[in-house]
Design a protein around this motif. Structure first.
Motif, PDB file in Angstrom:
ATOM      1  N   LYS A 213      -4.137 -10.557  -1.304  1.00 52.88           N
ATOM      2  CA  LYS A 213      -3.328 -11.594  -0.815  1.00 52.88           C
ATOM      3  C   LYS A 213      -2.720 -10.928   0.666  1.00 52.88           C
ATOM      4  O   LYS A 213      -1.718 -11.496   1.162  1.00 52.88           O
ATOM      5  CB  LYS A 213      -2.087 -11.983  -1.506  1.00 52.88           C
ATOM      6  CG  LYS A 213      -2.278 -12.745  -2.861  1.00 52.88           C
ATOM      7  CD  LYS A 213      -2.978 -14.094  -2.587  1.00 52.88           C
ATOM      8  CE  LYS A 213      -3.071 -15.001  -3.686  1.00 52.88           C
ATOM      9  NZ  LYS A 213      -3.560 -16.454  -3.227  1.00 52.88           N
ATOM     10  N   ARG A 214      -3.533 -10.112   1.125  1.00 54.51           N
ATOM     11  CA  ARG A 214      -2.983  -9.351   2.442  1.00 54.51           C
ATOM     12  C   ARG A 214      -1.903  -8.868   2.505  1.00 54.51           C
ATOM     13  O   ARG A 214      -0.989  -8.916   3.573  1.00 54.51           O
ATOM     14  CB  ARG A 214      -3.512 -10.224   3.575  1.00 54.51           C
ATOM     15  CG  ARG A 214      -4.891 -10.799   3.616  1.00 54.51           C
ATOM     16  CD  ARG A 214      -5.837  -9.745   3.587  1.00 54.51           C
ATOM     17  NE  ARG A 214      -7.192 -10.248   3.922  1.00 54.51           N
ATOM     18  CZ  ARG A 214      -8.358 -10.746   3.148  1.00 54.51           C
ATOM     19  NH1 ARG A 214      -8.040 -10.475   1.735  1.00 54.51           N
ATOM     20  NH2 ARG A 214      -9.501 -11.253   3.338  1.00 54.51           N
ATOM     21  N   ILE A 215      -1.159  -8.347   1.465  1.00 53.88           N
ATOM     22  CA  ILE A 215       0.193  -7.955   1.392  1.00 53.88           C
ATOM     23  C   ILE A 215       0.171  -6.192   1.616  1.00 53.88           C
ATOM     24  O   ILE A 215      -0.970  -5.670   1.416  1.00 53.88           O
ATOM     25  CB  ILE A 215       1.027  -8.079   0.112  1.00 53.88           C
ATOM     26  CG1 ILE A 215       0.270  -7.432  -0.970  1.00 53.88           C
ATOM     27  CG2 ILE A 215       0.782  -9.727   0.029  1.00 53.88           C
ATOM     28  CD1 ILE A 215       1.120  -7.582  -2.468  1.00 53.88           C
ATOM     29  N   ASN A 216       1.411  -5.706   1.707  1.00 50.85           N
ATOM     30  CA  ASN A 216       1.568  -4.450   1.924  1.00 50.85           C
ATOM     31  C   ASN A 216       1.416  -3.781   0.512  1.00 50.85           C
ATOM     32  O   ASN A 216       2.349  -4.274  -0.449  1.00 50.85           O
ATOM     33  CB  ASN A 216       2.833  -3.901   2.597  1.00 50.85           C
ATOM     34  CG  ASN A 216       2.843  -4.235   3.915  1.00 50.85           C
ATOM     35  OD1 ASN A 216       1.783  -4.127   4.642  1.00 50.85           O
ATOM     36  ND2 ASN A 216       3.903  -4.772   4.309  1.00 50.85           N
ATOM     37  N   ILE A 217       0.682  -3.003   0.014  1.00 55.45           N
ATOM     38  CA  ILE A 217       0.367  -2.258  -1.310  1.00 55.45           C
ATOM     39  C   ILE A 217       1.173  -0.979  -1.323  1.00 55.45           C
ATOM     40  O   ILE A 217       1.662  -0.311  -0.379  1.00 55.45           O
ATOM     41  CB  ILE A 217      -1.054  -1.937  -1.573  1.00 55.45           C
ATOM     42  CG1 ILE A 217      -1.534  -0.692  -0.918  1.00 55.45           C
ATOM     43  CG2 ILE A 217      -1.688  -3.262  -1.587  1.00 55.45           C
ATOM     44  CD1 ILE A 217      -2.963  -0.421  -1.243  1.00 55.45           C
ATOM     45  N   HIS A 218       1.859  -0.729  -2.564  1.00 57.37           N
ATOM     46  CA  HIS A 218       2.462   0.482  -2.839  1.00 57.37           C
ATOM     47  C   HIS A 218       1.583   1.754  -2.784  1.00 57.37           C
ATOM     48  O   HIS A 218       0.604   1.850  -3.022  1.00 57.37           O
ATOM     49  CB  HIS A 218       3.097   0.492  -4.244  1.00 57.37           C
ATOM     50  CG  HIS A 218       4.140   1.462  -4.358  1.00 57.37           C
ATOM     51  ND1 HIS A 218       3.771   2.480  -4.929  1.00 57.37           N
ATOM     52  CD2 HIS A 218       5.450   1.430  -4.600  1.00 57.37           C
ATOM     53  CE1 HIS A 218       4.905   3.445  -5.226  1.00 57.37           C
ATOM     54  NE2 HIS A 218       6.041   2.616  -4.906  1.00 57.37           N
ATOM     55  N   ALA A 219       2.358   2.808  -2.356  1.00 55.15           N
ATOM     56  CA  ALA A 219       1.401   4.135  -1.912  1.00 55.15           C
ATOM     57  C   ALA A 219       0.691   4.578  -3.030  1.00 55.15           C
ATOM     58  O   ALA A 219      -0.270   5.111  -2.953  1.00 55.15           O
ATOM     59  CB  ALA A 219       2.549   5.279  -1.412  1.00 55.15           C
ATOM     60  N   LEU A 220       1.271   4.230  -4.290  1.00 55.36           N
ATOM     61  CA  LEU A 220       0.538   4.779  -5.561  1.00 55.36           C
ATOM     62  C   LEU A 220      -0.452   3.942  -6.333  1.00 55.36           C
ATOM     63  O   LEU A 220      -1.072   4.118  -7.138  1.00 55.36           O
ATOM     64  CB  LEU A 220       1.603   5.292  -6.422  1.00 55.36           C
ATOM     65  CG  LEU A 220       2.280   6.390  -6.157  1.00 55.36           C
ATOM     66  CD1 LEU A 220       3.651   6.657  -6.985  1.00 55.36           C
ATOM     67  CD2 LEU A 220       1.686   7.720  -6.164  1.00 55.36           C
ATOM     68  N   ASP A 221      -0.405   2.580  -5.577  1.00 52.82           N
ATOM     69  CA  ASP A 221      -1.385   1.513  -6.471  1.00 52.82           C
ATOM     70  C   ASP A 221      -3.005   2.027  -6.643  1.00 52.82           C
ATOM     71  O   ASP A 221      -3.305   1.894  -7.791  1.00 52.82           O
ATOM     72  CB  ASP A 221      -1.236   0.304  -5.651  1.00 52.82           C
ATOM     73  CG  ASP A 221       0.131  -0.443  -5.926  1.00 52.82           C
ATOM     74  OD1 ASP A 221       0.605  -0.257  -6.982  1.00 52.82           O
ATOM     75  OD2 ASP A 221       0.261  -1.271  -5.137  1.00 52.82           O
ATOM     76  N   PRO A 222      -3.658   2.572  -5.491  1.00 49.72           N
ATOM     77  CA  PRO A 222      -4.829   3.026  -5.891  1.00 49.72           C
ATOM     78  C   PRO A 222      -4.783   4.162  -6.891  1.00 49.72           C
ATOM     79  O   PRO A 222      -6.123   4.258  -7.752  1.00 49.72           O
ATOM     80  CB  PRO A 222      -5.285   3.429  -4.522  1.00 49.72           C
ATOM     81  CG  PRO A 222      -4.466   2.720  -3.502  1.00 49.72           C
ATOM     82  CD  PRO A 222      -3.018   2.696  -4.139  1.00 49.72           C
ATOM     83  N   ALA A 223      -4.038   4.953  -6.849  1.00 49.61           N
ATOM     84  CA  ALA A 223      -3.883   5.930  -7.892  1.00 49.61           C
ATOM     85  C   ALA A 223      -3.671   5.537  -9.476  1.00 49.61           C
ATOM     86  O   ALA A 223      -4.378   6.215 -10.108  1.00 49.61           O
ATOM     87  CB  ALA A 223      -2.913   6.987  -7.266  1.00 49.61           C
ATOM     88  N   ILE A 224      -2.918   4.667  -9.453  1.00 46.75           N
ATOM     89  CA  ILE A 224      -2.662   4.185 -10.646  1.00 46.75           C
ATOM     90  C   ILE A 224      -3.888   3.356 -11.396  1.00 46.75           C
ATOM     91  O   ILE A 224      -4.231   3.866 -12.379  1.00 46.75           O
ATOM     92  CB  ILE A 224      -1.569   3.021 -10.519  1.00 46.75           C
ATOM     93  CG1 ILE A 224      -0.296   3.657 -10.543  1.00 46.75           C
ATOM     94  CG2 ILE A 224      -1.480   2.380 -11.921  1.00 46.75           C
ATOM     95  CD1 ILE A 224       0.961   2.867 -10.070  1.00 46.75           C
ATOM     96  N   VAL A 225      -4.613   2.878 -10.504  1.00 48.72           N
ATOM     97  CA  VAL A 225      -6.025   2.213 -10.914  1.00 48.72           C
ATOM     98  C   VAL A 225      -6.834   3.254 -11.364  1.00 48.72           C
ATOM     99  O   VAL A 225      -7.737   3.384 -12.471  1.00 48.72           O
ATOM    100  CB  VAL A 225      -6.533   1.202  -9.898  1.00 48.72           C
ATOM    101  CG1 VAL A 225      -7.966   0.848 -10.325  1.00 48.72           C
ATOM    102  CG2 VAL A 225      -5.527   0.256  -9.765  1.00 48.72           C
ATOM    103  N   ALA A 226      -6.979   4.255 -10.507  1.00 48.64           N
ATOM    104  CA  ALA A 226      -7.759   5.330 -10.634  1.00 48.64           C
ATOM    105  C   ALA A 226      -7.626   6.187 -11.891  1.00 48.64           C
ATOM    106  O   ALA A 226      -8.593   6.741 -12.731  1.00 48.64           O
ATOM    107  CB  ALA A 226      -7.849   6.530  -9.430  1.00 48.64           C
ATOM    108  N   ALA A 227      -6.223   6.443 -12.130  1.00 46.81           N
ATOM    109  CA  ALA A 227      -5.850   7.223 -13.473  1.00 46.81           C
ATOM    110  C   ALA A 227      -6.206   6.461 -14.716  1.00 46.81           C
ATOM    111  O   ALA A 227      -6.572   6.918 -15.727  1.00 46.81           O
ATOM    112  CB  ALA A 227      -4.416   7.459 -13.295  1.00 46.81           C
ATOM    113  N   THR A 228      -6.036   5.067 -14.365  1.00 51.51           N
ATOM    114  CA  THR A 228      -6.249   4.273 -15.611  1.00 51.51           C
ATOM    115  C   THR A 228      -7.592   4.176 -16.220  1.00 51.51           C
ATOM    116  O   THR A 228      -8.129   4.410 -17.154  1.00 51.51           O
ATOM    117  CB  THR A 228      -5.918   2.815 -15.349  1.00 51.51           C
ATOM    118  OG1 THR A 228      -4.441   2.899 -14.997  1.00 51.51           O
ATOM    119  CG2 THR A 228      -5.968   2.071 -16.609  1.00 51.51           C
ATOM    120  N   ILE A 229      -8.742   4.023 -14.990  1.00 53.19           N
ATOM    121  CA  ILE A 229      -9.855   4.456 -15.385  1.00 53.19           C
ATOM    122  C   ILE A 229     -10.375   5.720 -15.913  1.00 53.19           C
ATOM    123  O   ILE A 229     -11.136   5.876 -16.873  1.00 53.19           O
ATOM    124  CB  ILE A 229     -10.837   3.898 -14.012  1.00 53.19           C
ATOM    125  CG1 ILE A 229     -10.432   2.512 -13.447  1.00 53.19           C
ATOM    126  CG2 ILE A 229     -12.342   4.340 -14.298  1.00 53.19           C
ATOM    127  CD1 ILE A 229     -11.127   2.351 -12.201  1.00 53.19           C
TER     128      ILE A 229
END
Length: 270
Positions: A213-229
């Protein structure tokens, strides 16, 4: 009487009702150049529009941020399944590349809390396409995070990569990684930052990307996904909706494709 705003102060913009905390990066004349403390965005504002955030309020916001990812990530992989004394787990190996060192350090703290194996480097977005493949060859990660700063600078042409500050650099980097390893299972790529061109990143070969949605993401969002994987067993598919729901900005900020987990269970002789 309130003191003047200075470089490195934590501030909010009164015209936006102090909705986001920023750090003052530099001041030129009557204009302050700002970087989001918790969200991956940059801005500028008149000094008269800024209000200094107290240290107590800033620390309270940091505790809230920590509580957010503590609530969605297991504190230890050995709690996922009962194991015998000599059995063990090995999490997926994460290589986290960030164009911003402050956000990089936040992500490192998250990985340490989740107890996943991660190596992290600050690399400018323009340099990622050449430097990241070299690091991947050397370190052989399972998961690569490519993030930093981005912005949609021409909203009337949001389909054009040239309308974005850094999306083209992220796309170039993903393309270079897919030339090395085409399989989305053998090398998992998470790419993008605030307002990034989601469709172009997924089209170039990213497993997960921002920002639908072309929004500003949280600083930790990519890391949360990476840790979940990294903490999803290798014989399981990552629960896409669950992984995205764990992020702060959720489905508006991050989207992705079917992806396998990378956590491996092991046994050894007593």
């Amino acid at each position: 009487m309130a003191r003047p705003v200075r470089e490195n102060d934590i501030v909010g913009r009164t015209s936006y009702e102090l909705d986001t905390m920023f750090r003052v990066e530099r001041i030129e004349g009557d204009t302050a150049f700002l970087k989001g403390v918790f969200y991956r965005l940059t801005a500028d504002a008149p000094l008269g529009d800024l209000q200094i955030i107290s240290n107590e309020e800033y620390q309270r916001a940091e505790r809230i941020e920590f509580d957010q990812y503590r609530s969605v990530l297991p504190p230890s992989i050995d709690q996922m399944r009962s194991i015998q004394e000599d059995d063990f787990y090995i999490s997926g190996r994460i290589l986290h590349i960030d164009g911003d060192e402050d956000y990089l350090n936040k992500s490192i703290k998250l990985y340490k809390y989740a107890k996943v194996y991660a190596q992290a480097f600050a690399v400018k977005e323009k340099e990622m396409a050449t430097k990241v493949p070299e690091l991947v060859r050397k370190l052989r990660p399972n998961i690569v995070v490519i993030t930093g700063h981005d912005a949609l600078e021409d909203k009337e042409h949001d389909e054009d990569l040239n309308s974005y500050r850094s999306s083209k650099y992220f796309v170039e980097t993903v393309n270079a990684l897919r030339e090395m390893e085409p399989s989305l299972d053998y090398l998992i790529v998470i790419a993008g930052a605030c307002q990034s061109h989601f469709e172009a990143l997924i089209g170039s070969g990213a497993n997960f990307a921002s920002s639908p949605k072309r929004i500003n993401i949280h600083a930790l969002d990519p890391a949360i996904v990476a840790a979940t994987i990294a903490l999803t067993p290798a014989d399981d598919q990552v629960d896409l909706r669950d992984a995205i729901e764990k992020t702060i900005t959720k489905i508006a900020g991050i989207g992705g494709l079917q992806t396998k987990g990378t956590l491996r269970y092991g046994v050894r002789k007593s």
